[in-house]
Design a protein around this motif. Structure first.
Motif, short mmCIF file in Angstrom:
data_model
loop_
_atom_site.label_atom_id
_atom_site.label_comp_id
_atom_site.label_asym_id
_atom_site.label_seq_id
_atom_site.Cartn_x
_atom_site.Cartn_y
_atom_site.Cartn_z
N THR A 396 -40.01 -15.27 34.92
CA THR A 396 -38.94 -14.97 33.97
C THR A 396 -39.12 -15.89 32.76
OG1 THR A 396 -37.42 -16.65 34.82
CG2 THR A 396 -37.39 -14.48 35.89
N PRO A 397 -38.54 -15.54 31.62
CA PRO A 397 -38.63 -16.42 30.46
C PRO A 397 -38.14 -17.84 30.77
CG PRO A 397 -37.91 -14.27 29.76
CD PRO A 397 -37.95 -14.23 31.25
N GLU A 398 -37.03 -17.94 31.51
CA GLU A 398 -36.51 -19.27 31.83
C GLU A 398 -37.51 -20.08 32.65
OE1 GLU A 398 -34.93 -16.43 32.30
OE2 GLU A 398 -32.84 -16.56 31.62
N GLN A 399 -38.09 -19.45 33.68
CA GLN A 399 -39.05 -20.16 34.52
C GLN A 399 -40.27 -20.60 33.73
OE1 GLN A 399 -39.67 -16.99 37.36
NE2 GLN A 399 -38.40 -17.98 38.94
N ALA A 400 -40.82 -19.67 32.95
CA ALA A 400 -42.05 -19.96 32.21
C ALA A 400 -41.83 -21.05 31.16
CB ALA A 400 -42.56 -18.68 31.54
N LEU A 401 -40.73 -20.98 30.44
CA LEU A 401 -40.48 -21.93 29.36
C LEU A 401 -40.11 -23.31 29.91
CD1 LEU A 401 -38.58 -19.55 26.91
CD2 LEU A 401 -40.91 -20.43 26.66
N ASN A 402 -39.33 -23.34 30.98
CA ASN A 402 -39.01 -24.63 31.59
C ASN A 402 -40.29 -25.29 32.11
OD1 ASN A 402 -36.24 -24.56 31.15
ND2 ASN A 402 -35.79 -23.58 33.10
N GLY A 403 -41.16 -24.51 32.70
CA GLY A 403 -42.43 -25.05 33.20
C GLY A 403 -43.30 -25.57 32.07
N ALA A 404 -43.34 -24.81 30.97
CA ALA A 404 -44.17 -25.21 29.84
C ALA A 404 -43.68 -26.52 29.23
CB ALA A 404 -44.18 -24.11 28.78
N VAL A 405 -42.38 -26.62 29.04
CA VAL A 405 -41.83 -27.84 28.42
C VAL A 405 -42.04 -29.05 29.32
CG1 VAL A 405 -39.69 -28.96 27.66
CG2 VAL A 405 -40.20 -26.62 26.94
N LYS A 406 -41.95 -28.86 30.62
CA LYS A 406 -42.21 -29.96 31.55
C LYS A 406 -43.64 -30.47 31.38
CE LYS A 406 -42.23 -31.19 36.46
NZ LYS A 406 -42.05 -30.70 37.86
N ILE A 407 -44.59 -29.54 31.27
CA ILE A 407 -46.00 -29.92 31.08
C ILE A 407 -46.20 -30.60 29.73
CG2 ILE A 407 -48.35 -29.03 30.82
CD1 ILE A 407 -47.56 -26.80 32.80
N ILE A 408 -45.57 -30.05 28.70
CA ILE A 408 -45.70 -30.63 27.36
C ILE A 408 -45.21 -32.07 27.35
CG2 ILE A 408 -44.84 -30.52 24.98
CD1 ILE A 408 -44.77 -27.41 25.36
N ARG A 409 -44.06 -32.30 27.98
CA ARG A 409 -43.52 -33.67 28.04
C ARG A 409 -44.47 -34.62 28.76
NH1 ARG A 409 -38.44 -33.84 26.19
NH2 ARG A 409 -37.09 -31.99 26.35
N GLU A 410 -45.06 -34.14 29.86
CA GLU A 410 -45.99 -34.96 30.61
C GLU A 410 -47.22 -35.29 29.78
OE1 GLU A 410 -46.64 -32.59 34.05
OE2 GLU A 410 -44.78 -33.23 35.06
N LYS A 411 -47.74 -34.29 29.07
CA LYS A 411 -48.93 -34.50 28.24
C LYS A 411 -48.66 -35.46 27.09
CE LYS A 411 -51.19 -30.59 27.24
NZ LYS A 411 -52.57 -30.67 27.73
N ILE A 412 -47.48 -35.35 26.49
CA ILE A 412 -47.13 -36.25 25.41
C ILE A 412 -46.97 -37.68 25.92
CG2 ILE A 412 -45.28 -36.87 23.78
CD1 ILE A 412 -44.87 -33.89 23.29
N LYS A 413 -46.40 -37.81 27.12
CA LYS A 413 -46.23 -39.14 27.71
C LYS A 413 -47.59 -39.80 27.92
CE LYS A 413 -44.16 -41.47 31.71
NZ LYS A 413 -43.41 -41.28 33.00
N VAL A 414 -48.54 -39.04 28.43
CA VAL A 414 -49.89 -39.57 28.62
C VAL A 414 -50.53 -39.91 27.28
CG1 VAL A 414 -52.24 -39.00 29.41
CG2 VAL A 414 -50.26 -38.35 30.81
N GLN A 415 -50.32 -39.06 26.31
CA GLN A 415 -50.89 -39.26 24.98
C GLN A 415 -50.42 -40.57 24.36
OE1 GLN A 415 -49.36 -36.83 21.71
NE2 GLN A 415 -51.45 -36.27 21.21
N LYS A 416 -49.17 -40.93 24.62
CA LYS A 416 -48.59 -42.11 23.99
C LYS A 416 -48.90 -43.41 24.72
CE LYS A 416 -44.70 -39.86 21.64
NZ LYS A 416 -43.23 -39.76 21.55
N GLN A 417 -49.48 -43.29 25.91
CA GLN A 417 -49.78 -44.51 26.68
C GLN A 417 -50.91 -45.33 26.06
OE1 GLN A 417 -50.50 -43.07 30.66
NE2 GLN A 417 -48.33 -43.01 31.18
#
Length: 417
Positions: A396-417
């Motif tokens: 569903t749009p909710e599932q897909a978008l929530n999953g995407a944003v979770k991944i984006i946040r994780e990737k940004i966190k790694v990027q900033k380390q």
């Protein structure tokens, strides 16, 4: 980004641990003091387009005649300029002025490759505000714009005599015209790609990063808020009803349009020449209003930037102003077809009187700059994967978008380390 803007932005995945601010340190006196008049300035221009190189060389000769300063124009690929400046700058072999799409701006600033420019209102006032915003980083103007690009509605006048005024009308046209069994479609676009769906996301209150006090906050991501969910639910409907084939990409869209099987596409100016080769009577218009609002597409801006390694920043800035003057940009449009975000040129008959060009120009006016902060590099893959999950009905749009944003946040966190 040509479509180069998009490909460049999608490839911008940064490892910030490697990006130290390695540019030379300058004090205020060094930047503001013009120093001795240089014998030569060096400019790197897009190596992938001979017309662009030829035009910049022509302007370089005019600048030399006017000032006595020789300008050497060297062809360097837009994709390679930052890498080359990182190596050549410290060695004293770099350019004074460089160029690339604005979505690479954050990377360049973090690396210390470019420096802010000094330009008063008589200069900046010539340009569309959105183009200046695109070249501003951390509140500082880092360059001057020469080209702006946006997608728009490109239509076959034989099949769509008048473009719809609203997105709802565009949807209804697609429903009435489309016959999937015959590979006939009313409207096609890459609905599995944020670059092409952002206008609908923005119309419903979605966003990529929240803008706060003139800066983008990468901690505030709006790609799974209620507005984005609503927009992607609408996109999902187009796939569910067969109005857009699942997985369709630019090559198929372009081929069907050239065959006269598609009434309209959402695409950029880079596609026009190819479409014209099929002898289609083309029209270009801004994307229809969505939610009662002008469609806000993601725009790309190519600018000139002042190298942090330039030994003559004052004179190099004067050259930049010369290359982005009204006369220079108008002649550049005539030679290269690139649309400049210059207010007077956009109202000039050379653009305003050309329906194809003017359609893109008008769309760009309402667009918003693609985010140029380095964190944007972490957005494309997860959000486009979410688009695909939605288009294919796997989530569903909710599932897909929530999953995407979770991944984006994780990737940004790694990027900033």
């Amino acid at each position: 980004m040509s479509k180069k803007f998009l490909s460049l932005s999608m490839g911008l995945v940064l490892a910030l641990s490697l990006l130290t601010a390695c540019g030379p340190k300058r004090d205020a006196d060094q930047v503001s003091n013009p120093g001795e008049k240089p014998e030569k300035l060096v400019v790197w221009e897009n190596a992938d387009d001979g017309k662009q190189i030829g035009h910049t060389k022509k302007l370089a000769a005019e600048f030399e005649k006017k000032t006595g300063i020789k300008v050497e124009v060297l062809p360097v690929s837009l994709l390679k300029q930052q890498e080359k400046l990182t190596l050549d700058g410290p060695a004293g072999k770099g350019a004074d002025l460089v160029t690339w799409p604005h979505d690479q701006l954050g990377e360049a600033v973090i690396k210390g490759l470019i420096q802010p420019i000094q330009a008063d209102a008589s200069v900046t006032g010539q340009f569309e505000e959105s183009s200046l915003k695109a070249l501003t980083y951390d509140g500082k103007l880092m360059g001057l714009p020469k080209v702006t690009e946006s997608i728009a509605l490109i239509y076959n006048k034989k099949l769509m005599p008048n473009p719809p005024e609203t997105f709802e009308e565009l949807y209804q046209f697609a429903k009435d015209f489309t016959q999937p069994a015959e590979k006939k479609y009313g409207v096609l676009f890459e609905g599995e790609n944020l670059y092409y769906t952002y206008f609908l996301i923005a119309a419903n209150g979605g966003y990529i990063f929240k803008e706060q006090n003139g800066k983008l906050n990468s901690d505030e991501i709006g790609l799974n808020n209620a507005g984005t969910v609503k927009a992607l639910t609408e996109i999902q409907k187009w796939y569910q009803e067969g109005l857009i084939p699942k997985g369709v990409k630019a090559d198929v869209i372009n081929g069907l349009f050239k065959e006269g099987k598609v009434a309209a596409v959402i695409n950029g100016p880079w596609a026009i020449r190819d479409y014209q080769s099929a002898n289609i009577d083309l029209g270009v218009a801004p994307i229809p209003k969505a939610g009662g609002k002008e469609a806000q597409t993601l725009i790309g801006v190519k600018g000139w930037y002042l190298s942090a390694y330039s030994k003559s920043p004052k004179y190099a800035t004067e050259l930049m102003k010369f290359l982005t003057s009204k006369e220079a940009l108008k002649s550049r449009f005539g030679q290269t077809g690139e649309i400049p975000p210059h207010k007077e040129i956009l109202t000039d008959p050379v653009i305003a009187g050309n329906p194809l060009v003017n359609g893109f120009a008008q769309q760009a006016k309402t667009g918003v700059p693609m985010p140029s902060i380095p964190e944007m590099g972490q957005v494309w893959e997860p959000i486009n994967n979410a688009h695909t999950f939605i288009a294919t009905g796997k989530q569903t749009p909710e599932q897909a978008l929530n999953g995407a944003v979770k991944i984006i946040r994780e990737k940004i966190k790694v990027q900033k380390q």
